[in-house]
Design a protein around this motif. Structure first.
Motif, PDB file in Angstrom:
ATOM      1  N   THR A  51      21.259   0.360 -16.854  1.00 42.09           N
ATOM      2  CA  THR A  51      21.853   0.547 -18.180  1.00 42.09           C
ATOM      3  C   THR A  51      23.233   1.144 -17.968  1.00 42.09           C
ATOM      4  OG1 THR A  51      21.477   1.436 -20.415  1.00 42.09           O
ATOM      5  CG2 THR A  51      21.023   2.911 -18.574  1.00 42.09           C
ATOM      6  N   THR A  52      24.035   1.172 -19.012  1.00 42.32           N
ATOM      7  CA  THR A  52      25.369   1.759 -18.913  1.00 42.32           C
ATOM      8  C   THR A  52      25.384   3.110 -19.621  1.00 42.32           C
ATOM      9  OG1 THR A  52      26.008   0.498 -20.884  1.00 42.32           O
ATOM     10  CG2 THR A  52      26.600  -0.423 -18.741  1.00 42.32           C
ATOM     11  N   SER A  55      27.434   2.072 -24.741  1.00 36.36           N
ATOM     12  CA  SER A  55      27.210   0.666 -25.061  1.00 36.36           C
ATOM     13  C   SER A  55      28.533  -0.062 -25.310  1.00 36.36           C
ATOM     14  CB  SER A  55      26.328   0.569 -26.305  1.00 36.36           C
ATOM     15  OG  SER A  55      27.091   0.862 -27.466  1.00 36.36           O
ATOM     16  N   HIS A  93      22.800  -6.527 -22.209  1.00 36.07           N
ATOM     17  CA  HIS A  93      21.342  -6.568 -22.282  1.00 36.07           C
ATOM     18  C   HIS A  93      20.882  -6.880 -23.707  1.00 36.07           C
ATOM     19  CE1 HIS A  93      20.767  -3.875 -18.465  1.00 36.07           C
ATOM     20  NE2 HIS A  93      21.169  -5.100 -18.180  1.00 36.07           N
ATOM     21  N   ASP A  96      21.269  -4.152 -26.411  1.00 39.91           N
ATOM     22  CA  ASP A  96      22.617  -3.958 -26.935  1.00 39.91           C
ATOM     23  C   ASP A  96      23.047  -5.110 -27.838  1.00 39.91           C
ATOM     24  OD1 ASP A  96      23.155  -1.462 -25.881  1.00 39.91           O
ATOM     25  OD2 ASP A  96      23.996  -2.235 -24.019  1.00 39.91           O
ATOM     26  N   CYS A 131      17.346  -8.301 -17.806  1.00 40.80           N
ATOM     27  CA  CYS A 131      17.375  -7.033 -17.093  1.00 40.80           C
ATOM     28  C   CYS A 131      15.974  -6.617 -16.694  1.00 40.80           C
ATOM     29  CB  CYS A 131      18.005  -5.946 -17.961  1.00 40.80           C
ATOM     30  SG  CYS A 131      17.094  -5.614 -19.483  1.00 40.80           S
ATOM     31  N   CYS A 137      13.491   3.148 -20.759  1.00 43.40           N
ATOM     32  CA  CYS A 137      13.604   2.029 -21.691  1.00 43.40           C
ATOM     33  C   CYS A 137      12.301   1.838 -22.475  1.00 43.40           C
ATOM     34  CB  CYS A 137      13.926   0.739 -20.947  1.00 43.40           C
ATOM     35  SG  CYS A 137      15.555   0.699 -20.174  1.00 43.40           S
ATOM     36  N   CYS A 316      17.062   1.590 -25.988  1.00 41.25           N
ATOM     37  CA  CYS A 316      17.853   1.446 -24.761  1.00 41.25           C
ATOM     38  C   CYS A 316      17.651   2.613 -23.800  1.00 41.25           C
ATOM     39  CB  CYS A 316      19.333   1.302 -25.093  1.00 41.25           C
ATOM     40  SG  CYS A 316      20.085   2.781 -25.831  1.00 41.25           S
ATOM     41  N   ARG A 318      19.331   5.463 -23.686  1.00 40.27           N
ATOM     42  CA  ARG A 318      20.512   6.259 -23.337  1.00 40.27           C
ATOM     43  C   ARG A 318      20.385   7.706 -23.786  1.00 40.27           C
ATOM     44  NH1 ARG A 318      23.030   1.200 -24.773  1.00 40.27           N
ATOM     45  NH2 ARG A 318      24.196   0.310 -23.004  1.00 40.27           N
TER      46      ARG A 318
END
Length: 345
Positions: A51-52, A55, A93, A96, A131, A137, A316, A318
């Motif tokens: 993941t980043t 986003s 992904h 997102d 992914c 997640c 996600c 995050r």
């Protein structure tokens, strides 16, 4: 939906074709993590990222943007004209993509579309990629693990090649010109099913799958759990800073040193900020952490569902990593699981 298959070795040519006409935004390594940034070469892109940090939301809804300029002395307002850069956000992904779809409901597809958001969104192409879920997640629990709409291309890795779902004519033409797409064979379809099953089996089984979450949010609205959860909140707003669907904003007038000219700007805001619900006269409708955290979770897991028939949280993960106090929707799901066990007893 139209499906084609390309070899993994053709991806650099596809990215190069996009770069001829668009600015390409893609996941790159950023310290010990990953981030969406503008890239100049396919070699900069990391497609197998977990993941980043944040986003792609910032490319359609910037953290700070100018709405118009004004002259206080002349009482005049001038539209602020910003050139919108045509972009391709590559390697997004499914969670997102679903987040962007939710933002579209608020800013582009609403009764009164936001012209600033719409201009950026309409100039942006989205290329999704499959992914493998990380530990935090839970997109599969909020129906965001598959992107059914909202992309121009979606690439599913099926081992040395990609099954490509085509969502727009423009993207199809670029794909056709850059690669050698072919019809999917039975072998390709079998590989796709196997890849899908591996992904489904990769989700963290310790995150509980709770049914009827919106109803439970109402049923336990006054539970002491919110006092405990909100009491841990540091009001740092890290959760909203990394969230792909938070869309609250503040409007601020910034004056030039001459005290006459200035800008009206829109900036990201957060309902977990202590000042968010302060109104004229100084009253704060959500003065404590309990009410702020509960409000955030309620909107993510209930309120948006009531208005748009979809969760605002896309799972996600995050916020799971960003919150230093361990506050996240996963904690809410675990609370509901405990309540279910108590009722069973």
């Amino acid at each position: 939906m139209l499906y084609r298959v390309i070899d993994a070795a053709e991806l650099p040519a596809l990215v190069d074709a996009f770069m001829e006409r668009y600015e390409v935004i893609a996941p790159v390594r950023s310290g010990r993590s990953f981030a969406f940034e503008a890239v100049g070469s396919f070699d900069d892109i990391v497609l197998d990222y977990p993941t980043t940090i944040t986003s792609p939301k910032k490319y359609v809804l910037p953290p700070r943007e100018t709405l118009f300029e004004f002259d206080a002395a002349a009482n005049e307002v001038a539209d602020f004209v910003e050139e919108v850069t045509p972009r391709v956000i590559f390697g997004v992904h499914a969670c997102d993509i679903n987040a962007l779809n939710s933002l579209d409901l608020v800013f582009r597809d609403a009764r009164y579309p936001d012209p600033y958001y719409a201009a950026r969104r309409d100039a942006t192409m989205v290329v999704g990629i499959s992914c493998t879920p990380s530990e935090g997640c839970f997109c599969h629990l909020v129906d965001a693990d598959e992107a059914r709409t909202g992309y121009d291309l979606f690439l599913q890795d099926i081992g040395g090649r990609y099954l490509v779902s085509i969502g727009s004519v423009e993207a199809a033409n670029i794909l056709e010109g850059a690669c050698n797409p072919r019809e999917a064979t039975d072998e390709d379809r079998i590989a796709f099913r196997h890849a899908t099953r591996r992904r489904q089996a990769s989700f963290n089984p310790d995150i509980p799958n709770i049914q009827e979450v919106p109803m439970l949010m109402d049923a336990f609205h006054s539970d002491p759990f919110w006092e405990e959860l909100g009491g841990r909140c540091l009001s740092c707003t890290a959760c909203s800073s990394v969230c792909p669907t938070c869309y609250c904003f503040d409007i601020r007038d910034t004056m030039d040193p001459d005290g006459v000219h200035g800008l009206r700007e829109r900036t990201w805001d957060a309902c977990t900020s202590p000042q968010f619900a302060v109104v004229a006269g100084g009253h704060n409708f959500r003065a404590d952490g309990r009410n702020r955290v509960r409000h955030r979770m309620y909107h993510k897991l209930n309120g948006f569902m009531a208005a748009h028939d979809r969760n605002l949280c896309v799972g996600c993960g995050r916020c799971v990593y960003a919150c230093k106090a361990g506050i996240s929707p996963i904690e809410v799901l675990r609370f509901f699981e405990r309540k279910g066990a108590d009722d069973a007893d």
